[in-house]
Scaffold this active site. Structure first.
Site, short mmCIF file in Angstrom:
data_model
loop_
_atom_site.label_atom_id
_atom_site.label_comp_id
_atom_site.label_asym_id
_atom_site.label_seq_id
_atom_site.Cartn_x
_atom_site.Cartn_y
_atom_site.Cartn_z
N TYR A 233 5.74 4.27 -2.80
CA TYR A 233 5.12 3.40 -1.85
C TYR A 233 4.47 4.16 -0.58
O TYR A 233 5.45 4.52 0.19
CB TYR A 233 6.42 2.18 -1.61
CG TYR A 233 6.04 1.27 -0.50
CD1 TYR A 233 4.54 0.99 -0.25
CD2 TYR A 233 6.90 0.12 -0.23
CE1 TYR A 233 4.15 -0.09 0.71
CE2 TYR A 233 6.56 -0.82 0.58
CZ TYR A 233 5.22 -0.96 0.89
OH TYR A 233 4.98 -2.03 1.90
N LYS B 172 1.52 3.04 -4.83
CA LYS B 172 1.11 1.72 -3.99
C LYS B 172 0.52 1.91 -2.69
O LYS B 172 1.24 2.47 -1.89
CB LYS B 172 2.43 0.83 -3.82
CG LYS B 172 2.20 -0.32 -3.13
CD LYS B 172 3.46 -1.36 -3.23
CE LYS B 172 3.79 -2.04 -1.83
NZ LYS B 172 2.84 -2.94 -1.42
O1 MN9 Z 1 2.68 -5.51 -0.27
C1 MN9 Z 1 1.58 -6.39 1.59
N1 MN9 Z 1 1.81 -5.27 2.77
C2 MN9 Z 1 2.65 -5.56 3.92
C3 MN9 Z 1 1.94 -5.75 0.33
O2 MN9 Z 1 3.03 -6.60 4.03
C4 MN9 Z 1 2.97 -4.43 4.51
C5 MN9 Z 1 0.14 -6.80 1.79
O3 MN9 Z 1 0.15 -7.88 0.90
C6 MN9 Z 1 -0.05 -7.63 3.01
O4 MN9 Z 1 0.89 -8.46 3.42
C7 MN9 Z 1 -1.24 -8.37 2.95
C8 MN9 Z 1 -1.62 -9.17 4.34
O5 MN9 Z 1 -2.04 -7.91 5.31
O6 MN9 Z 1 -2.39 -7.64 2.77
#
Ligand code: MN9
Length: 296
Positions: free
Chosen positions: A138, A166
């Site tokens: 990640y 990821k």
């Molecule tokens: O897991 C999410 N990452 C974080 C993925 O929250 C750090 C994203 O889906 C974000 O929430 C999304 C909104 O910025 O892209």
């Protein structure tokens, strides 16, 4: 050579619902998993940033893994995020995920102490070697300073257990370089608002929080992209981004919970120190939820 096909596609970074007492609401969690499956989600990323994994106890994280396995095993690909600052805890959670039949584990780099690179590589190998499951790194540079590079990735991917990254960063150059490692891996686009850019640079899939409630919309963006309908894909991305832009104003996870609660899945608040959504935010999300429900 490992078959990576089940790791491609659209994965929900699963949210964790809480009840009025701040306990995990397993009833809502089950509903949320089923709702995601109905929307055609290919897999779940469990207990990551979106799932407030780092605000849960280890036992709670394991209980969430179990609920997901009970509800979705055999219907979707399951990735357990086991990352934490403590290697032994991460190993313990990875073993639980393996016992529950997960398809892979994933971990954010250990944070807070600015660990040297060798310590971070040791952490990843310790977790990866503790089970038979494949490992997905990640990469979330904004979370704690560690930023994966192609050179570091090539060292980690010398261990056959590592199969993917990821990539939660808008550095599309880095994403593309990861696709050029010494062997084939899966690379996930981690920011939903730039999914289309990630796909254009070679991402094999995406893991994200807004897929919990806009899975159908994003599946269409992916299908349009794959069929070469770039204008349509761009339009879909733009529609999603108008919503994400609003959410960023009021707190992304709080807004996602508010929208899903409007959909009929009681998600509660985020855990402290997150603040509850503001009244203004709740109003804005109600409008968005109504619009999305009409589109369905
Ligand atoms: O897991 C999410 N990452 C974080 C993925 O929250 C750090 C994203 O889906 C974000 O929430 C999304 C909104 O910025 O892209």
């Amino acid at each position: 050579m490992r078959d990576l096909s089940k790791f491609k596609g659209l994965f929900s970074a699963l949210l964790t619902p809480f009840d009025g007492n701040g306990k995990i609401n397993f009833n809502s969690l089950e509903k949320l998993i089923k709702f995601n499956l109905e929307n055609g989600i290919d897999g779940f990323y469990v207990g990551g940033s979106t799932g407030e994994g780092l605000l849960l106890s280890n036992d709670e994280r394991k209980a969430v893994y179990e609920c997901v396995a009970d509800t979705a095993k055999g219907k979707a690909t399951l990735i357990a995020h086991v990352g934490t600052i403590h290697t032994n805890d991460a190993v313990d959670m990875a073993k639980r995920a393996e016992a529950l039949g997960y398809d892979a584990v994933s971990a954010v780099a250990p944070y807070y102490y600015s660990f040297p690179l060798e310590a971070i590589i040791g952490y990843y190998n310790d977790i990866a070697n503790s089970t038979s499951l494949p490992m997905i790194i990640y990469n979330f540079p904004a979370s704690g300073g560690f930023s994966l590079t192609k050179e570091i990735a090539n060292r980690l991917f010398a261990n056959e257990k590592f199969i993917g990254i990821k990539h939660t960063s808008n550095d599309m150059f880095a994403l593309r370089r990861f696709k050029e490692l010494d062997r084939e891996i899966v690379v996930y686009s981690g920011f939903d608002e730039t999914l289309l850019a990630g796909l254009a640079m070679g991402a094999d899939g995406a893991i994200g929080s807004t897929y919990n409630f806009m899975g159908g919309k994003f599946k269409k963006i992916m299908a349009d992209f794959n069929a070469g309908r770039i204008e349509e894909a761009m339009q879909g991305q733009n529609e999603a981004d108008e919503i994400i832009e609003e959410m960023i104003k009021y707190g992304v996870f709080q807004c996602e919970k508010a929208i899903l609660t409007e959909f009929g899945i009681d998600m509660g608040n985020c855990r402290k120190p997150f603040l509850p959504i503001s009244d203004e935010g709740a109003k804005a999300m109600k409008k968005i939820a109504e619009r999305l429900m009409k589109e369905r």
